[in-house]
Design an enzyme around this catalytic site. Structure first.
Site, PDB file in Angstrom:
ATOM      1  N   ASP A 133       0.717  -1.391   0.367  1.00  0.00           N
ATOM      2  CA  ASP A 133      -0.304  -0.254  -0.155  1.00  0.00           C
ATOM      3  C   ASP A 133       0.698   1.162  -0.022  1.00  0.00           C
ATOM      4  O   ASP A 133       0.111   2.517   0.536  1.00  0.00           O
ATOM      5  CB  ASP A 133      -0.951   0.373   0.956  1.00  0.00           C
ATOM      6  CG  ASP A 133      -1.703  -1.111   0.833  1.00  0.00           C
ATOM      7  OD1 ASP A 133      -2.344  -1.641   0.536  1.00  0.00           O
ATOM      8  OD2 ASP A 133      -1.617  -1.776   2.150  1.00  0.00           O
TER       9      ASP A 133
ATOM     10  N   LYS B 104       1.812   2.225  -5.073  1.00  0.00           N
ATOM     11  CA  LYS B 104       2.977   2.066  -6.335  1.00  0.00           C
ATOM     12  C   LYS B 104       2.015   2.172  -7.690  1.00  0.00           C
ATOM     13  O   LYS B 104       2.259   2.176  -9.085  1.00  0.00           O
ATOM     14  CB  LYS B 104       2.672   0.208  -6.104  1.00  0.00           C
ATOM     15  CG  LYS B 104       3.878  -0.195  -5.417  1.00  0.00           C
ATOM     16  CD  LYS B 104       4.176  -1.530  -4.868  1.00  0.00           C
ATOM     17  CE  LYS B 104       2.893  -1.982  -4.295  1.00  0.00           C
ATOM     18  NZ  LYS B 104       2.674  -1.974  -2.930  1.00  0.00           N
TER      19      LYS B 104
ATOM     20  N   GLY C 146      -4.472  -4.126  -4.490  1.00  0.00           N
ATOM     21  CA  GLY C 146      -5.147  -3.805  -4.128  1.00  0.00           C
ATOM     22  C   GLY C 146      -4.757  -1.508  -4.336  1.00  0.00           C
ATOM     23  O   GLY C 146      -3.657  -1.195  -3.984  1.00  0.00           O
ATOM     24  N   HIS C 147      -4.612  -1.654  -6.048  1.00  0.00           N
ATOM     25  CA  HIS C 147      -3.354  -0.497  -6.174  1.00  0.00           C
ATOM     26  C   HIS C 147      -4.468   0.683  -6.787  1.00  0.00           C
ATOM     27  O   HIS C 147      -5.715   0.098  -7.973  1.00  0.00           O
ATOM     28  CB  HIS C 147      -3.258  -0.882  -7.809  1.00  0.00           C
ATOM     29  CG  HIS C 147      -1.557  -1.354  -7.816  1.00  0.00           C
ATOM     30  ND1 HIS C 147      -0.831  -1.849  -8.670  1.00  0.00           N
ATOM     31  CD2 HIS C 147      -1.444  -2.465  -6.930  1.00  0.00           C
ATOM     32  CE1 HIS C 147      -0.473  -2.998  -8.136  1.00  0.00           C
ATOM     33  NE2 HIS C 147       0.044  -3.169  -6.756  1.00  0.00           N
TER      34      HIS C 147
ATOM     35  N   GLN D 297       2.504  -5.568  -2.752  1.00  0.00           N
ATOM     36  CA  GLN D 297       2.635  -6.360  -1.754  1.00  0.00           C
ATOM     37  C   GLN D 297       3.973  -5.344  -1.085  1.00  0.00           C
ATOM     38  O   GLN D 297       4.060  -4.129  -1.956  1.00  0.00           O
ATOM     39  CB  GLN D 297       2.922  -7.684  -1.417  1.00  0.00           C
ATOM     40  CG  GLN D 297       1.652  -7.892  -1.186  1.00  0.00           C
ATOM     41  CD  GLN D 297       0.662  -8.457  -2.436  1.00  0.00           C
ATOM     42  OE1 GLN D 297       1.455  -9.430  -3.345  1.00  0.00           O
ATOM     43  NE2 GLN D 297      -0.590  -8.533  -2.746  1.00  0.00           N
TER      44      GLN D 297
HETATM   45  P1  IMP Z   1      -2.660 -12.473   1.776  1.00  0.00           P
HETATM   46  O1  IMP Z   1      -1.637 -12.559   0.625  1.00  0.00           O
HETATM   47  O2  IMP Z   1      -4.191 -12.530   1.784  1.00  0.00           O
HETATM   48  O3  IMP Z   1      -2.082 -14.173   2.484  1.00  0.00           O
HETATM   49  O4  IMP Z   1      -2.086 -12.026   3.211  1.00  0.00           O
HETATM   50  C1  IMP Z   1      -1.027 -12.101   4.413  1.00  0.00           C
HETATM   51  C2  IMP Z   1      -0.983 -10.475   4.954  1.00  0.00           C
HETATM   52  O5  IMP Z   1      -0.503  -9.755   3.746  1.00  0.00           O
HETATM   53  C3  IMP Z   1      -2.546  -9.590   5.247  1.00  0.00           C
HETATM   54  O6  IMP Z   1      -1.167  -9.259   7.234  1.00  0.00           O
HETATM   55  C4  IMP Z   1      -2.030  -8.559   4.493  1.00  0.00           C
HETATM   56  O7  IMP Z   1      -2.615  -8.363   5.116  1.00  0.00           O
HETATM   57  C5  IMP Z   1      -1.139  -8.469   3.563  1.00  0.00           C
HETATM   58  N1  IMP Z   1      -1.117  -7.901   2.450  1.00  0.00           N
HETATM   59  C6  IMP Z   1      -1.904  -8.524   0.944  1.00  0.00           C
HETATM   60  N2  IMP Z   1      -1.642  -8.176   0.023  1.00  0.00           N
HETATM   61  C7  IMP Z   1      -1.531  -6.629   1.159  1.00  0.00           C
HETATM   62  C8  IMP Z   1      -1.898  -6.154  -0.359  1.00  0.00           C
HETATM   63  O8  IMP Z   1      -1.864  -6.144  -1.558  1.00  0.00           O
HETATM   64  N3  IMP Z   1      -1.040  -4.450   0.632  1.00  0.00           N
HETATM   65  C9  IMP Z   1      -1.376  -4.436   2.065  1.00  0.00           C
HETATM   66  N4  IMP Z   1      -1.183  -5.832   2.832  1.00  0.00           N
HETATM   67  C10 IMP Z   1      -1.149  -7.074   1.874  1.00  0.00           C
END
Ligand code: IMP
Length: 421
Positions: A12, A15, A39-40, A220
């Site tokens: 977040d 990007k 989520g972009h 991420q």
């Molecule tokens: P997962 O990717 O859904 O398995 O989540 C694992 C961890 O990564 C959790 O803490 C999510 O909140 C975090 N996470 C996954 N994708 C994002 C992103 O795009 N932005 C921020 N945090 C993310």
């Protein structure tokens, strides 16, 4: 110059905006890891568009958008995003999808939910099935995008994986989905996506050899990386520079520049250590000013001050060349801005950054308070016109992490950007 844009914090970082600013200078934009957990958020004029799976390059009609083999794909989500973009007249004629991207199925999502409830340590995942889908990949059980294209073979291969996954869901107290509830949908997705499915490795290699300019779009952030993040509070993919090569099949010579993105402060969603986290009213005020609510799940983000040892760690891991600093304007009006410059252990000894949660639990940040600024940085498009204290804040960061801040974002739209180099 072939360029990677990647997050240096917990995701977040902005990007989407950085890629949107850069994409028009590139012929090809590639996503290489993650899935629709990302989520972009991008503003096209006044319009806010949130992408989860599609590369942000789709907003630049002249570039080819590629979803590489390192991305885990829920085909129904992908088609929903394609449909919603086409409804607003975005041309997706140049979107291609790797035949070797592992598929996400409804049972992955159910498993993600069941594991979260059953796990002794709660991770706070996005519950999109990302972790279980990557587990099947490394467990050598995955079905891939190419499997959607052959109905008979797909039916044959999905049944054992479906059944085994359902047993796991039940064992973890969840409710397994019925195969009939999604099988035909997936085959229909295969029919609709077929013309976009290709060997993206070979295609990208050709583009590279033809001298096309390639932009790699990270999802991420470094501190959520499966290898170098705050494990186990991480995502299940490689969110560092290493992910580019595994997730595209291109060699390292096909990457010349790494742009790291960091907010002017810090945020995190989900569980896990966050040494510079704020609490109470101070947190709420920063969260409100920064609009810090998750683009994918809508969860309020945890917020805190900039953690410079953690940022330097991310710069080291990724060989970052330039920093893209976002949301500087959110700090407008603060009398002073604390940043973490070191950590001390329980005996008061200075210790460097380590991503290990057990170590992060025992340290306290050493703060340095930098002067705030009264005049707004918001909307500023010229570095020289930034408030003096804001320029000082930037140069303090540069000195600490040893690289330059090449771009500063001072607002949500593409125009609210200062480009220095
Ligand atoms: P997962 O990717 O859904 O398995 O989540 C694992 C961890 O990564 C959790 O803490 C999510 O909140 C975090 N996470 C996954 N994708 C994002 C992103 O795009 N932005 C921020 N945090 C993310």
């Amino acid at each position: 110059m072939n360029t990677l844009v990647l997050g240096l914090q917990w995701g977040d970082e902005g990007k989407g905006k950085a890629i949107d600013c850069l994409a028009s200078g590139f012929d090809v934009v590639v996503r290489f890891q993650g899935g629709h957990n990302a989520g972009h958020t991008i503003y096209v004029g006044e319009r806010k568009v949130v992408l989860h799976l599609l590369p942000s390059g789709i907003f630049s009609p002249s570039s080819v958008s590629v979803i590489g083999n390192g991305v885990v794909v829920d085909p129904r989500q992908l088609l929903a995003e394609i449909d919603s973009c086409e409804r607003v007249q975005l041309d997706l004629g140049k979107l291609v999808l790797s035949e070797s991207a592992p598929l996400i199925f409804p049972f992955h999502q159910e498993l993600d939910v069941a594991y979260e409830s059953a796990r002794c340590q709660h991770i706070g995942t996005t519950r999109r099935g990302i972790g279980p889908a990557y587990e099947d990949h490394t467990g050598r059980r995955s079905l891939f995008v190419r499997d959607l294209l052959d109905g008979a073979e797909f039916r044959r291969r999905i049944t054992p994986l479906h059944d085994a996954s359902c047993r796991l869901i039940e064992a973890n107290g969840g409710t397994p989905p019925a195969l009939d509830s999604y099988l035909n949908d997936y085959l229909e997705c295969g029919r609709r996506l077929a013309s976009r499915v290709t060997d993206t490795r070979a295609l990208l290699y050709k583009y590279w050899k033809d001298g096309k300019r390639i932009l790699y779009e990270g999802a991420q952030g470094t501190l959520l990386d499966i290898h170098f993040g705050t494990y186990p509070f991480v995502t299940s993919s490689m969110a560092t520079v290493a992910g580019v090569f595994a997730g595209t099949g291109l060699p390292h010579q096909a990457l010349q520049r790494v742009i790291g993105i960091s907010k002017a402060y810090a945020t995190r969603v989900g569980e896990g250590p966050f040494p510079t986290e704020l609490a109470g009213d101070e947190a709420e005020a920063l969260r409100k000013r920064g609009g810090e609510y998750g683009a994918t799940t809508g969860r309020p983000r945890r917020v805190g001050w900039l953690d410079l040892p953690a940022l330097r760690y991310a710069v080291e891991i990724n060989g970052v060349d330039r920093l893209f600093l976002t949301k500087l304007d959110v700090l407008d009006g603060l009398p002073e801005i604390p940043v973490a410059v070191d950590y001390r252990d329980s005996r008061g000894k200075s210790v460097g950054f380590s991503p290990l949660p057990d170590r992060l639990a025992t340290i306290t940040p050493v703060w340095r308070s930098l002067p705030g600024w009264k005049e707004p940085a918001a909307g500023c498009r010229d570095f020289a016109k930034l408030p003096g204290a804001a320029r000082h804040y930037i140069s303090f960061i540069e000195d600490f992490i040893g690289i330059s801040v090449g771009t500063v974002s001072t607002g949500a739209t593409r125009a609210d950007t200062i480009v220095r180099s």
